[in-house]
Design an enzyme around this catalytic site. Structure first.
Site, PDB file in Angstrom:
ATOM      1  N   ASP A 167     -13.730 -12.071  28.223  1.00 20.72           N
ATOM      2  CA  ASP A 167     -13.210 -11.535  26.745  1.00 20.72           C
ATOM      3  C   ASP A 167     -13.672  -9.850  27.069  1.00 20.72           C
ATOM      4  O   ASP A 167     -14.252  -9.541  26.342  1.00 20.72           O
ATOM      5  CB  ASP A 167     -14.249 -11.832  25.681  1.00 20.72           C
ATOM      6  N   CYS A 225      -1.655   0.472   9.403  1.00 21.85           N
ATOM      7  CA  CYS A 225      -0.740  -0.670   9.074  1.00 21.85           C
ATOM      8  C   CYS A 225       0.359  -0.329   9.840  1.00 21.85           C
ATOM      9  O   CYS A 225       1.209   0.517   9.609  1.00 21.85           O
ATOM     10  CB  CYS A 225      -0.772  -1.046   7.687  1.00 21.85           C
ATOM     11  N   GLU A 237     -22.927  -8.391  30.294  1.00 27.57           N
ATOM     12  CA  GLU A 237     -22.593  -7.093  29.305  1.00 27.57           C
ATOM     13  C   GLU A 237     -23.112  -5.905  29.586  1.00 27.57           C
ATOM     14  O   GLU A 237     -24.266  -5.695  30.313  1.00 27.57           O
ATOM     15  CB  GLU A 237     -23.056  -7.635  27.951  1.00 27.57           C
ATOM     16  N   CYS A 293      -7.263  -9.105  23.187  1.00 30.16           N
ATOM     17  CA  CYS A 293      -7.067  -8.259  21.973  1.00 30.16           C
ATOM     18  C   CYS A 293      -5.491  -7.550  22.502  1.00 30.16           C
ATOM     19  O   CYS A 293      -5.037  -6.990  21.561  1.00 30.16           O
ATOM     20  CB  CYS A 293      -7.740  -7.482  21.553  1.00 30.16           C
ATOM     21  N   GLN A 352     -16.187  -9.295  15.519  1.00 29.99           N
ATOM     22  CA  GLN A 352     -14.679  -9.627  15.018  1.00 29.99           C
ATOM     23  C   GLN A 352     -14.754  -9.191  13.510  1.00 29.99           C
ATOM     24  O   GLN A 352     -15.504  -9.572  12.786  1.00 29.99           O
ATOM     25  CB  GLN A 352     -14.381 -11.158  15.197  1.00 29.99           C
ATOM     26  N   CYS A 410      -0.704   6.952   6.593  1.00 32.60           N
ATOM     27  CA  CYS A 410      -1.607   6.362   7.391  1.00 32.60           C
ATOM     28  C   CYS A 410      -1.143   5.585   8.466  1.00 32.60           C
ATOM     29  O   CYS A 410      -0.056   4.974   8.360  1.00 32.60           O
ATOM     30  CB  CYS A 410      -2.488   5.345   6.401  1.00 32.60           C
ATOM     31  N   TYR A 470     -18.241 -10.034  29.711  1.00 36.15           N
ATOM     32  CA  TYR A 470     -17.889  -9.113  28.558  1.00 36.15           C
ATOM     33  C   TYR A 470     -18.480  -9.741  27.401  1.00 36.15           C
ATOM     34  O   TYR A 470     -17.848 -10.207  26.434  1.00 36.15           O
ATOM     35  CB  TYR A 470     -16.522  -8.659  28.610  1.00 36.15           C
ATOM     36  N   CYS A 505      -7.876   1.146   0.406  1.00 41.31           N
ATOM     37  CA  CYS A 505      -7.514   0.497   1.728  1.00 41.31           C
ATOM     38  C   CYS A 505      -7.343  -0.799   1.564  1.00 41.31           C
ATOM     39  O   CYS A 505      -8.202  -1.675   1.346  1.00 41.31           O
ATOM     40  CB  CYS A 505      -8.228   0.658   2.772  1.00 41.31           C
ATOM     41  N   CYS A 517       0.941  -1.171   0.000  1.00 46.37           N
ATOM     42  CA  CYS A 517       0.002  -0.005  -0.075  1.00 46.37           C
ATOM     43  C   CYS A 517       0.969   1.293  -0.045  1.00 46.37           C
ATOM     44  O   CYS A 517       1.598   1.311   0.824  1.00 46.37           O
ATOM     45  CB  CYS A 517      -0.937   0.009   1.176  1.00 46.37           C
TER      46      CYS A 517
END
Length: 432
Positions: A360, A94, A293, A387, A240, A91, A269, A170, A83
């Site tokens: 999570d 990434c 939640e 994550c 996701q 940007c 969560y 993108c 890219c």
């Protein structure tokens, strides 16, 4: 008289230095040093000699941030970024397009190992696995939020910046996202526009703020080996973003926990109910699943998604509130802090014992208090979906304090070309 180290290492934004690049660091940077000053540099790779331009230098900080503007001695794993926007000053989406895809995963595994060594005092063996459907690390992102500049054009933000970079494409976005024409339309009067390409149906665009009143509900279908089902999710809700992620994570979590009929499980969560549904199917009507939640929209979606599972009870609350964890440590006016310091009442639907727990949490992690409350349930197994490897490593240490050890760890390349990595960990009770 020798020059003080702080003076010798004085650097200002815009300065250019020549450095040898050291190991990768959490957050998409590599670590270098210049006259004793730590330099966190983007667009570089370990072992390279480069010229870097300082992008952030704050008085009193022992480190600066920089961008690689010239490679003097390249790494064998360096490639040309596919890219044109994955370059210094452009940007910020990434972090690793300049690295071979396999090497990107090696770098992420190094970060996971370093975080566990530093924060959990554990040496872990882990590799980062590609997800099903990976196409050279491109075309995977099914949900993208574009910012809108003063001309009404949609774009992406620079690294650690509010600057909006106008882009024509993108490469990590799902082709259906770009096919909406989001990058060619005039979005004057809007601050952002979200595009979601669900597993079923057409991609949709939702602008902010005008689209906030009427957000479409999308259908996401999960076809895992251990479970299949359809889930309604708001176009602006959490799901996701890699098309291979949801099924892979469900299979991994259920494989680690091995739920049995009649067991009691907690899904903390819980989002729109992905793991709760998979657990409910396995524990059956003789079992019980409690899903917790806090997000109102996610709870509304979960209520519909879980309606077919009579063993599921849905709790709308923050996880720490549901456990009755005191909130004295949170910020706010003094009077509010005093009110929050009082012990909250534990939610009546939360069991005192559980066989299984799924955690999570958001990027910040669950924290010591929640870890202690989960351990107090004395589950036979805990599956933690993370994550952020740093938050997971911290919580691993908290769970160890509470009597649970890390039994298994897997990592997945759910965000190719970026520094992000998804980890799933299994914790089991430590024998006396």
């Amino acid at each position: 008289m020798s020059t003080p180290p702080t003076a010798a290492a004085a650097l200002a934004t815009g300065d250019v230095v020549e450095v040898e690049v050291g190991p990768v660091a959490h957050g998409g940077f590599c670590v270098a040093r210049h006259e004793g000053r730590v330099v966190f540099v983007r667009h570089a790779l370990p072992g390279e000699r480069i010229r870097a331009q300082i992008t952030e230098a704050r008085e009193g900080h022992r480190f600066v941030r920089a961008d690689c503007i010239e490679v003097l001695e390249p790494s064998p794993q360096r490639v040309t970024p596919p890219c044109p926007y994955a370059a210094p000053g452009l940007c910020g989406g990434c972090d690793f397009q300049h690295a071979d895809l396999g090497y990107q995963r090696d770098l992420k595994a190094s970060v996971v190992r370093e975080q566990f060594s530093r924060l959990a005092k554990l040496d872990v063996e882990v590799s980062v696995e590609p997800l099903p459907g990976d196409r050279d690390g491109l075309g995977w992102r099914t949900r993208v939020e574009f910012a809108v500049d003063e001309t009404g054009r949609a774009g992406l933000r620079g690294s650690r910046s509010h600057e909006i970079i106008a882009v024509d494409s993108c490469l990590i976005a799902d082709p259906r996202v770009l096919a909406t024409g989001v990058l060619t339309q005039d979005w004057s009067g809007e601050s952002a526009v979200d595009v979601a390409a669900p597993s079923e149906g057409e991609a949709v665009m939702v602008s902010v703020p005008s689209g906030e009143a009427d957000v479409p509900v999308l259908t996401e279908r999960v076809a895992a080996q251990s479970f299949s089902g359809a889930f309604e999710v708001s176009a602006r809700g959490f799901w996701q973003v890699h098309p291979g992620a949801a099924a892979t994570f469900v299979d991994t979590v259920t494989g680690m926990l091995a739920p049995q009929p009649g067991e009691t499980a907690l899904d903390l969560y819980a989002g729109v109910g992905l793991f709760a549904a998979a657990l409910a199917q396995r524990v059956g009507e003789s079992g019980k699943v409690v899903a917790v939640e806090s997000d109102t929209g996610a709870v509304a979606s979960a209520a519909g998604n879980l309606a077919a599972y009579p063993s599921v009870a849905m709790v709308r609350a923050r996880v720490d509130d549901a456990f009755g964890v005191p909130r004295a440590h949170r910020s706010g006016p003094a009077r509010n802090r005093a009110q929050r310091s009082r012990k909250l009442r534990r939610h009546p639907l939360l069991p005192l014992r559980a066989d299984l727990v799924v955690l999570d949490p958001p990027r910040t992690g669950a924290g010591r208090d929640v870890a202690a409350q989960v351990a107090a349930l004395r589950p036979r197994a805990i599956a933690y979906v993370a994550c952020d490897p740093a938050a997971l490593a911290r919580d691993t240490a908290f769970l160890a304090e509470a009597g649970y050890h890390l039994a298994e760890l897997r990592a997945f390349d759910a965000f190719p070309m970026t520094h992000h990595v998804e980890c799933i960990a299994l914790f089991e009770r430590t024998s006396a």
